[in-house]
Design a protein around this motif. Sequence first.
Motif, PDB file in Angstrom:
ATOM      1  N   UNK A 193      34.759  43.764  23.754  1.00 41.52           N
ATOM      2  CA  UNK A 193      35.330  45.109  23.517  1.00 41.52           C
ATOM      3  C   UNK A 193      35.809  45.229  22.069  1.00 41.52           C
ATOM      4  N   UNK A 194      36.418  44.151  21.560  1.00 35.60           N
ATOM      5  CA  UNK A 194      36.897  44.177  20.171  1.00 35.60           C
ATOM      6  C   UNK A 194      35.731  44.349  19.205  1.00 35.60           C
ATOM      7  N   UNK A 195      34.558  43.889  19.637  1.00 29.00           N
ATOM      8  CA  UNK A 195      33.359  44.028  18.799  1.00 29.00           C
ATOM      9  C   UNK A 195      32.645  45.348  19.073  1.00 29.00           C
ATOM     10  N   UNK A 196      33.220  46.146  19.930  1.00 32.12           N
ATOM     11  CA  UNK A 196      32.638  47.472  20.168  1.00 32.12           C
ATOM     12  C   UNK A 196      31.602  47.526  21.272  1.00 32.12           C
ATOM     13  N   UNK A 197      31.574  46.503  22.109  1.00 30.50           N
ATOM     14  CA  UNK A 197      30.593  46.475  23.203  1.00 30.50           C
ATOM     15  C   UNK A 197      31.346  46.408  24.530  1.00 30.50           C
ATOM     16  N   UNK A 198      31.114  47.349  25.401  1.00 26.76           N
ATOM     17  CA  UNK A 198      31.775  47.337  26.706  1.00 26.76           C
ATOM     18  C   UNK A 198      30.799  46.825  27.751  1.00 26.76           C
ATOM     19  N   UNK A 199      31.020  45.606  28.268  1.00 26.77           N
ATOM     20  CA  UNK A 199      30.086  45.064  29.249  1.00 26.77           C
ATOM     21  C   UNK A 199      30.105  45.862  30.554  1.00 26.77           C
ATOM     22  N   UNK A 200      28.932  46.214  31.046  1.00 24.34           N
ATOM     23  CA  UNK A 200      28.861  46.929  32.328  1.00 24.34           C
ATOM     24  C   UNK A 200      28.868  45.955  33.506  1.00 24.34           C
ATOM     25  N   UNK A 201      28.425  44.733  33.278  1.00 22.53           N
ATOM     26  CA  UNK A 201      28.381  43.712  34.327  1.00 22.53           C
ATOM     27  C   UNK A 201      29.147  42.484  33.857  1.00 22.53           C
ATOM     28  N   UNK A 202      30.030  42.000  34.706  1.00 24.32           N
ATOM     29  CA  UNK A 202      30.763  40.754  34.437  1.00 24.32           C
ATOM     30  C   UNK A 202      30.447  39.829  35.603  1.00 24.32           C
ATOM     31  N   UNK A 203      29.637  38.828  35.318  1.00 21.88           N
ATOM     32  CA  UNK A 203      28.982  38.091  36.404  1.00 21.88           C
ATOM     33  C   UNK A 203      29.416  36.637  36.440  1.00 21.88           C
ATOM     34  N   UNK A 204      29.755  36.206  37.616  1.00 20.07           N
ATOM     35  CA  UNK A 204      30.132  34.805  37.787  1.00 20.07           C
ATOM     36  C   UNK A 204      29.409  34.236  38.985  1.00 20.07           C
ATOM     37  N   UNK A 205      29.805  33.020  39.341  1.00 21.59           N
ATOM     38  CA  UNK A 205      29.236  32.592  40.596  1.00 21.59           C
ATOM     39  C   UNK A 205      28.877  31.148  40.686  1.00 21.59           C
ATOM     40  N   UNK A 206      28.709  30.770  41.879  1.00 23.90           N
ATOM     41  CA  UNK A 206      28.288  29.441  42.350  1.00 23.90           C
ATOM     42  C   UNK A 206      28.735  29.423  43.792  1.00 23.90           C
ATOM     43  N   UNK A 207      28.069  28.666  44.602  1.00 24.75           N
ATOM     44  CA  UNK A 207      28.466  28.599  46.007  1.00 24.75           C
ATOM     45  C   UNK A 207      29.851  27.971  46.199  1.00 24.75           C
ATOM     46  N   UNK A 208      30.143  26.831  45.564  1.00 24.65           N
ATOM     47  CA  UNK A 208      31.457  26.236  45.856  1.00 24.65           C
ATOM     48  C   UNK A 208      32.637  27.084  45.376  1.00 24.65           C
ATOM     49  N   UNK A 209      32.442  27.868  44.308  1.00 23.79           N
ATOM     50  CA  UNK A 209      33.563  28.667  43.789  1.00 23.79           C
ATOM     51  C   UNK A 209      33.613  30.066  44.379  1.00 23.79           C
ATOM     52  N   UNK A 210      32.670  30.397  45.258  1.00 25.01           N
ATOM     53  CA  UNK A 210      32.505  31.786  45.719  1.00 25.01           C
ATOM     54  C   UNK A 210      33.762  32.331  46.399  1.00 25.01           C
ATOM     55  N   UNK A 211      34.264  31.633  47.393  1.00 24.41           N
ATOM     56  CA  UNK A 211      35.431  32.147  48.124  1.00 24.41           C
ATOM     57  C   UNK A 211      36.635  32.293  47.201  1.00 24.41           C
ATOM     58  N   UNK A 212      36.834  31.288  46.355  1.00 33.54           N
ATOM     59  CA  UNK A 212      37.984  31.337  45.448  1.00 33.54           C
ATOM     60  C   UNK A 212      37.827  32.479  44.450  1.00 33.54           C
ATOM     61  N   UNK A 213      36.598  32.728  43.991  1.00 32.60           N
ATOM     62  CA  UNK A 213      36.376  33.811  43.026  1.00 32.60           C
ATOM     63  C   UNK A 213      36.683  35.159  43.665  1.00 32.60           C
ATOM     64  N   UNK A 214      36.330  35.320  44.938  1.00 33.87           N
ATOM     65  CA  UNK A 214      36.594  36.586  45.627  1.00 33.87           C
ATOM     66  C   UNK A 214      38.091  36.829  45.794  1.00 33.87           C
ATOM     67  N   UNK A 215      38.841  35.750  45.911  1.00 35.01           N
ATOM     68  CA  UNK A 215      40.275  35.878  46.168  1.00 35.01           C
ATOM     69  C   UNK A 215      41.077  36.152  44.897  1.00 35.01           C
ATOM     70  N   UNK A 216      40.460  35.965  43.744  1.00 40.31           N
ATOM     71  CA  UNK A 216      41.183  36.099  42.475  1.00 40.31           C
ATOM     72  C   UNK A 216      41.244  37.537  41.986  1.00 40.31           C
ATOM     73  N   UNK A 217      42.256  37.812  41.200  1.00 39.00           N
ATOM     74  CA  UNK A 217      42.286  39.044  40.420  1.00 39.00           C
ATOM     75  C   UNK A 217      41.548  38.725  39.119  1.00 39.00           C
ATOM     76  N   UNK A 218      40.349  39.248  38.972  1.00 45.28           N
ATOM     77  CA  UNK A 218      39.534  38.869  37.815  1.00 45.28           C
ATOM     78  C   UNK A 218      38.630  40.023  37.447  1.00 45.28           C
ATOM     79  N   UNK A 219      38.041  39.991  36.259  1.00 39.11           N
ATOM     80  CA  UNK A 219      37.167  41.095  35.851  1.00 39.11           C
ATOM     81  C   UNK A 219      35.769  41.032  36.472  1.00 39.11           C
ATOM     82  N   UNK A 220      35.511  40.060  37.333  1.00 38.33           N
ATOM     83  CA  UNK A 220      34.165  39.872  37.885  1.00 38.33           C
ATOM     84  C   UNK A 220      33.697  41.116  38.650  1.00 38.33           C
TER      85      UNK A 220
END
Lengths: 357, 357
Positions: A193-220
């Motif tokens: 954003x500081x460089x003037x680009x607003x990402x439309x997709x913020x993508x993460x993932x992996x099977x072992x981290x999936x449940x924990x990622x869903x439970x987090x407050x994150x930009x994903x």
Amino acid sequence: MGPATPFLSVDLERMQANIARTADAATARGIALRPHAKTHKCIEIGRMQLAAGAIGLTVATVGEAEVFAAAGLDDLFIAYPLWVDADRAARLSHLAALGANIAIGVDSVAGVERVARAGLAGRIAVRVEVDAGHHRSGCAPELAGDVAAAAMRAGVDVEGVFAFPGHAYAPDARARAAADEAGALTAAVAAMRAAGVAPRVVSGGSTPSFDAALALDSPVTELRPGVGVLGDAQQWELGSMPQNDLALTCRATVVSHAGGRLVLDAGSKVLGADREPWASGFGRLLDHPDARIVLLSEHHAVAELPGELPPLGAVVRVVPNHVCTAVNLVDELAVFHDESDAQPAALWRVAARGRNS
Amino acid sequence: MGPATPFLSVDLERMQANIARTADAATARGIALRPHAKTHKCIEIGRMQLAAGAIGLTVATVGEAEVFAAAGLDDLFIAYPLWVDADRAARLSHLAALGANIAIGVDSVAGVERVARAGLAGRIAVRVEVDAGHHRSGCAPELAGDVAAAAMRAGVDVEGVFAFPGHAYAPDARARAAADEAGALTAAVAAMRAAGVAPRVVSGGSTPSFDAALALDSPVTELRPGVGVLGDAQQWELGSMPQNDLALTCRATVVSHAGGRLVLDAGSKVLGADREPWASGFGRLLDHPDARIVLLSEHHAVAELPGELPPLGAVVRVVPNHVCTAVNLVDELAVFHDESDAQPAALWRVAARGRNS
């Protein structure tokens, strides 16, 4: 019993339950799902994932993208920092010309400049890869703005940013890896954003981290689990999938009791040789949780287990350590509604097997 | 540069020198050579080995035997304690009917009784497998007489005895493993003679133990090295093949310098995930002996090396840890007379790839 052993067998009901559970969990959190198809490499499974609500598929190579696009599954993210040489430029261009919606990874200014020089600006999009702590590829999150700005200057659409928290593949590391990923993506979004680009997709993932990622407050906004559709011994041993969810096994015949151990006709050429330092062995026996595969060569697995050994000629079910590499070793998956059926209900071609480039 | 990276490349002159050197060494000692074709799985390479004097080929599965026999390379030993189920019985019977000269391994009385019950007596021969210290399959040497006697009672031709000294795959273990093999085969021959069976073939082998086996006074009449035709990082690190004899590499592109390390587009789906505890990493870089591959995932190899990194987009040569499993991951080998040539002189099909059953 289906094909001659060793062969890979899919429990259809378990797989469908895995697809539904993952889709439902993501939907409940309003997060898009783009499963990684390198795990299964099968058109049939990709179709089921899309039917369950996935917005598209993730792949690892241009060759995998070609296979899925040819079957009409053409909303694809190649989650890899491709170096776009002449060969890949021509093939990506061809995919775009056919109407496929393609995004690729980039993790350097030089990489994104290759995309532009190859004439792909306006034809494919890029996502900036950032390192969330796995230390494989990906730029540092604070450098994501530089890469995005270079893309913008070159007229290349920066669709978003992504990370792979591969360090979730270790005991008790899942929650921490998901938190690392959220932190890295947050920092990357700020830098972009500081460089003037607003990402439309913020993508993460992996099977072992999936449940924990869903439970987090994150930009994903999107997750890309791969392994979970079928499961493997790594997920079982990490505690991210229970034994009863594992949907792929290798059926193997007991060929010897040499040394008082179980010798099976499944080796590294069908199971893969993957063995993380924390793994209990070279795979697990689904119906003998106490067994340990202590030796693996190309066509032998040697297992130690307490009590009486299954007899010579018996067929047992081996759970590979890493399903993605096991599936890549065979031409077909034998699909069973009921694993006690004599013959599989279907044979699915591993359509993207060996598509490494 | 040939195909898109990653691809497996064969240095033809080095491979031919390896074939000739191995054949000459065996001939000088009056020992027959039956190279293990599971390493290369290519008709073209099998033909060169036979032209150099090999008496036949060794394979690991019925499926491999079918592929080589169909090409006319039909003097075959399946060096595996097969459990002859209905499927394998029919296929072995078919091979025999076509005139192939087939021997298979057996390591138990029950196993040899299956051969007879399948109607294969008089159609194929067996060789008794004994454990020479690797502790994988094979009966104890002193039990070889029991297995041979059971075969004789069932009318099954006992062609000989064999061992695989796989424990030669460890640092400083090659001479000891060859000596263990000679001792086990000597004991097995004595047990078989005591049971009234005189083995015509006494077969040993492995690439790391090959030189030591030739130097020993032993009953061995035949050796079955596999890996040595192409070589790999394991042989390099064990000291059984010098760097300059290694004939197979994976050409890989530098896709990232993330973290100041070299990230290559060759991962476990083209190199294999084999890593013995004593290995320095997940393969070696042929032209950068000081480099270490510290992380391997499906499509990434991450290498650390001193000094300046090869630039993004450069193509480097990776020596897989285990050539047999790497070759099994690709459909073709790109064959070069001169590795600096722009295009390969030939593409050889990995004809027996994936023939696991």
